[in-house]
Write a protein that holds these residues in place. Sequence first.
Motif, PDB file in Angstrom:
ATOM      1  N   ASN A  39      -3.549  -4.997   9.920  1.00 34.94           N
ATOM      2  CA  ASN A  39      -4.076  -5.994   8.982  1.00 34.94           C
ATOM      3  C   ASN A  39      -5.418  -6.545   9.423  1.00 34.94           C
ATOM      4  O   ASN A  39      -6.250  -6.896   8.592  1.00 34.94           O
ATOM      5  CB  ASN A  39      -3.072  -7.128   8.792  1.00 34.94           C
ATOM      6  CG  ASN A  39      -1.919  -6.714   7.903  1.00 34.94           C
ATOM      7  OD1 ASN A  39      -1.911  -5.627   7.328  1.00 34.94           O
ATOM      8  ND2 ASN A  39      -0.926  -7.576   7.783  1.00 34.94           N
ATOM      9  N   THR A  90       0.852  -1.184   0.000  1.00 34.84           N
ATOM     10  CA  THR A  90       0.000   0.000   0.000  1.00 34.84           C
ATOM     11  C   THR A  90       0.891   1.239   0.000  1.00 34.84           C
ATOM     12  O   THR A  90       2.013   1.215   0.497  1.00 34.84           O
ATOM     13  CB  THR A  90      -0.920   0.057   1.229  1.00 34.84           C
ATOM     14  OG1 THR A  90      -0.132  -0.043   2.416  1.00 34.84           O
ATOM     15  CG2 THR A  90      -1.928  -1.070   1.203  1.00 34.84           C
ATOM     16  N   VAL A 114      -4.754   1.072   6.593  1.00 38.48           N
ATOM     17  CA  VAL A 114      -3.416   1.649   6.550  1.00 38.48           C
ATOM     18  C   VAL A 114      -3.510   3.091   7.048  1.00 38.48           C
ATOM     19  O   VAL A 114      -4.482   3.790   6.746  1.00 38.48           O
ATOM     20  CB  VAL A 114      -2.837   1.612   5.126  1.00 38.48           C
ATOM     21  CG1 VAL A 114      -1.475   2.283   5.070  1.00 38.48           C
ATOM     22  CG2 VAL A 114      -2.742   0.176   4.646  1.00 38.48           C
ATOM     23  N   TRP A 128       2.630  -5.303   2.695  1.00 39.77           N
ATOM     24  CA  TRP A 128       1.544  -5.805   3.551  1.00 39.77           C
ATOM     25  C   TRP A 128       2.090  -6.635   4.713  1.00 39.77           C
ATOM     26  O   TRP A 128       1.466  -6.721   5.760  1.00 39.77           O
ATOM     27  CB  TRP A 128       0.558  -6.622   2.728  1.00 39.77           C
ATOM     28  CG  TRP A 128      -0.812  -6.650   3.332  1.00 39.77           C
ATOM     29  CD1 TRP A 128      -1.484  -7.733   3.809  1.00 39.77           C
ATOM     30  CD2 TRP A 128      -1.690  -5.522   3.537  1.00 39.77           C
ATOM     31  NE1 TRP A 128      -2.720  -7.357   4.291  1.00 39.77           N
ATOM     32  CE2 TRP A 128      -2.867  -6.020   4.134  1.00 39.77           C
ATOM     33  CE3 TRP A 128      -1.587  -4.163   3.277  1.00 39.77           C
ATOM     34  CZ2 TRP A 128      -3.942  -5.188   4.465  1.00 39.77           C
ATOM     35  CZ3 TRP A 128      -2.647  -3.349   3.606  1.00 39.77           C
ATOM     36  CH2 TRP A 128      -3.800  -3.849   4.187  1.00 39.77           C
ATOM     37  N   ARG A 159       0.125  -0.060   9.433  1.00 45.18           N
ATOM     38  CA  ARG A 159      -1.100  -0.764   9.036  1.00 45.18           C
ATOM     39  C   ARG A 159      -1.593  -1.641  10.161  1.00 45.18           C
ATOM     40  O   ARG A 159      -0.851  -2.047  11.044  1.00 45.18           O
ATOM     41  CB  ARG A 159      -0.871  -1.589   7.765  1.00 45.18           C
ATOM     42  CG  ARG A 159      -0.342  -3.014   7.978  1.00 45.18           C
ATOM     43  CD  ARG A 159       1.130  -3.030   8.194  1.00 45.18           C
ATOM     44  NE  ARG A 159       1.653  -4.373   8.305  1.00 45.18           N
ATOM     45  CZ  ARG A 159       1.940  -4.951   9.453  1.00 45.18           C
ATOM     46  NH1 ARG A 159       1.723  -4.321  10.582  1.00 45.18           N
ATOM     47  NH2 ARG A 159       2.442  -6.168   9.486  1.00 45.18           N
TER      48      ARG A 159
END
Length: 123
Positions: free
Chosen positions: A74, A34, A79, A53, A72
């Motif tokens: 997850n 990202t 993010v 990621w 981030r």
Amino acid sequence: QVQLVESGGGLVQAGGSLRLSCAASGRTSSIYGTGWFRQAPGKEREFVAALSWSGSHTYYADSVKGRLTISRDNAKNTVYLQMNSLKPEDTAVYYCAASPLGAYTTSAYYSYWGQGTQVTVSS
């Protein structure tokens, strides 16, 4: 398909802080990286920060190193871009982007984009 929705933009004085969020939905399992990009009036879109990621790789534009931090969550498919010590030159529309390839500093590698959120830093 992946959908991205940014939030958290606004007006802040120079030296202040903001935290942008980018919530991903859809085929989030296809996301391997990202990034955040920004576009100021009359200028081209430019790279700000990127994060794989897995979290193992991060990249920053020289102009934001030490002031902006990408992270981030997850579990939340979200993010963040923590922005500290903001300057008037940080004023721009900030875009979140997702890539099925990994974390890159070039916009061409990103397949999915959010609608953008305005950040305005007053002097």
